[in-house]
Design a protein around this motif. Structure first.
Motif, PDB file in Angstrom:
ATOM      1  N   ALA A 185      96.067 -14.761  11.900  1.00 32.67           N
ATOM      2  CA  ALA A 185      97.195 -13.919  11.507  1.00 32.67           C
ATOM      3  C   ALA A 185      97.979 -13.469  12.736  1.00 32.67           C
ATOM      4  CB  ALA A 185      96.706 -12.720  10.709  1.00 32.67           C
ATOM      5  N   ARG A 186      97.271 -13.073  13.783  1.00 28.87           N
ATOM      6  CA  ARG A 186      97.958 -12.649  15.012  1.00 28.87           C
ATOM      7  C   ARG A 186      98.782 -13.791  15.592  1.00 28.87           C
ATOM      8  NH1 ARG A 186      93.009  -9.482  15.697  1.00 28.87           N
ATOM      9  NH2 ARG A 186      91.979 -11.219  16.756  1.00 28.87           N
ATOM     10  N   GLN A 187      98.233 -14.991  15.590  1.00 29.78           N
ATOM     11  CA  GLN A 187      98.968 -16.139  16.117  1.00 29.78           C
ATOM     12  C   GLN A 187     100.194 -16.450  15.257  1.00 29.78           C
ATOM     13  OE1 GLN A 187      96.198 -19.390  16.487  1.00 29.78           O
ATOM     14  NE2 GLN A 187      94.884 -18.304  17.952  1.00 29.78           N
ATOM     15  N   ALA A 188     100.037 -16.341  13.941  1.00 28.09           N
ATOM     16  CA  ALA A 188     101.162 -16.597  13.041  1.00 28.09           C
ATOM     17  C   ALA A 188     102.289 -15.593  13.266  1.00 28.09           C
ATOM     18  CB  ALA A 188     100.696 -16.556  11.587  1.00 28.09           C
ATOM     19  N   VAL A 189     101.936 -14.335  13.455  1.00 21.27           N
ATOM     20  CA  VAL A 189     102.951 -13.313  13.713  1.00 21.27           C
ATOM     21  C   VAL A 189     103.666 -13.604  15.026  1.00 21.27           C
ATOM     22  CG1 VAL A 189     103.314 -10.875  14.253  1.00 21.27           C
ATOM     23  CG2 VAL A 189     101.841 -11.529  12.334  1.00 21.27           C
TER      24      VAL A 189
END
Length: 359
Positions: A185-189
């Motif tokens: 999720a952090r990478q996607a954001v």
């Protein structure tokens, strides 16, 4: 001079109406609201641990598609119809997928272990739906046409990124999410933020706002429906700015993006103007622009070249006067609104103050 022309035009048009204007804050006729959308995320925290919440969570899960998504404009507290089109159950539009995930997260955090598998599938769906350009399309799997564009319209992509941001941070009610998914999720954001920065429109080298849709390949402003042209958006730009302001320790390019968009929104306001409802000569409820000293509103669409408000109906012809749009569209779509007001007068100054305090 542009402002004077607008107000005089409104006065001329308004003279043909038979009743006094009423407040534009009245509800606007639109698709009927469903109990799901108005109630799902508004209960007290303790309620999500109740038997009723778990019963409703089980019904929400029945609407989940094989791919992991959910539909829009559907009462998810009512069992799905047997003839429901499964192809429509994979969208981020109008709260599709993000709202049911937020609801299930609340019941899981309150002890509903049976909903965990559905939540994980839905979160995996959102992560898989991110396109190589870093954005999210309205539907996934892709359906073709404007549905495949980067979709800022009605804050669809912003809602996805808000949920993923909270998942990545382990914020309530998402503390139960495993670290592997939190990292994804952090990478996607992070990829999504880069897309927001890349798609911000520059006019004469100056940062402005965003279009409601951007081309999946070129990242340029793009058409959506026939009455949604490539343009600068006085609505969607606000949601993007708010998301960028939510980022901790924002980088200089993020600060520049926010500053540029806010300056553009300030310059794009229609001053001494408001939106009101009237009854026209045929006895129909109608909305018009009318003068109001000290008021200001914003257009939904602004010309990419000259920055002036534009209005467009189902004929896809760009016009400069809202009253030239057909009655059905003028009253079934929000062409003007006060979307940036609170951002400009309260939230942005507070955000700038926090940056100054950190310096």
């Amino acid at each position: 001079m542009k402002k004077i022309v607008l107000i005089l035009g409104v006065l001329t048009i308004a003279a043909g109406f038979t009743s006094a204007p009423t407040s534009a804050q009245e509800p606007v006729a639109a698709s009927p609201a469903v109990a799901w959308s108005s109630a799902a995320l508004r209960h007290p925290t303790d309620w999500y641990g109740s038997a009723e919440a778990r019963r409703l969570a089980a019904i929400v899960i029945q609407h989940q598609s094989a791919e992991g998504g959910w539909p829009k404009n559907t009462d998810l507290f009512v069992p799905p119809r047997p003839d429901a089109d499964p192809a429509l159950n994979n969208t981020i539009d109008n709260g599709g997928t993000t709202q049911p995930l937020a609801f299930l997260a609340r019941t899981i955090a309150a002890g509903d272990a049976e909903s965990r598998a559905a939540f994980d599938r839905g979160l995996d769906y959102l992560l898989a739906a991110q396109q190589p350009n870093g954005g999210w399309a309205q539907f996934y799997p892709l359906r073709g046409g404007y549905h495949d564009q980067i979709t800022y319209n009605d804050d669809a992509m912003v809602h996805v990124m808000e949920l993923l941001r909270d998942v990545g941070d382990g914020a309530a009610p998402y503390a139960f999410v495993d670290e592997g998914r939190r990292e994804r999720a952090r990478q996607a954001v992070a990829r999504g933020v880069e897309t927001l920065l890349k798609t911000q429109v520059r006019r004469d080298g100056v940062l402005t706002g965003w279009c409601a849709q951007h081309d999946a390949q070129t990242l340029a402003p793009a058409w959506a429906r026939r009455f949604e042209p490539p343009s600068l958006s006085g609505q969607e730009s606000v949601g993007i700015v708010r998301f960028l302001m939510s980022l901790p320790a924002p980088r200089p390019d993020v600060v520049a993006a926010v500053d540029g968009a806010v300056a553009w929104l300030e310059s794009a306001a229609l001053h001494d103007t408001t939106e009101v409802f009237v009854t026209d000569a045929q006895g129909r409820r109608d909305r018009i622009l009318a003068p109001k000293p000290g008021a200001r509103i914003w257009a939904r669409f602004y010309d990419l070249e000259d920055g002036r408000p534009i209005y467009i109906g189902r004929d896809s012809i760009i016009r400069r006067d809202l009253m030239q749009i057909e009655h059905e569209r003028r009253n079934g779509y929000r062409y003007v609104g006060e979307w940036p007001e609170t951002l400009l007068i309260r939230d942005y100054p507070a955000w700038k103050a926090t940056l100054h305090d950190r310096a």
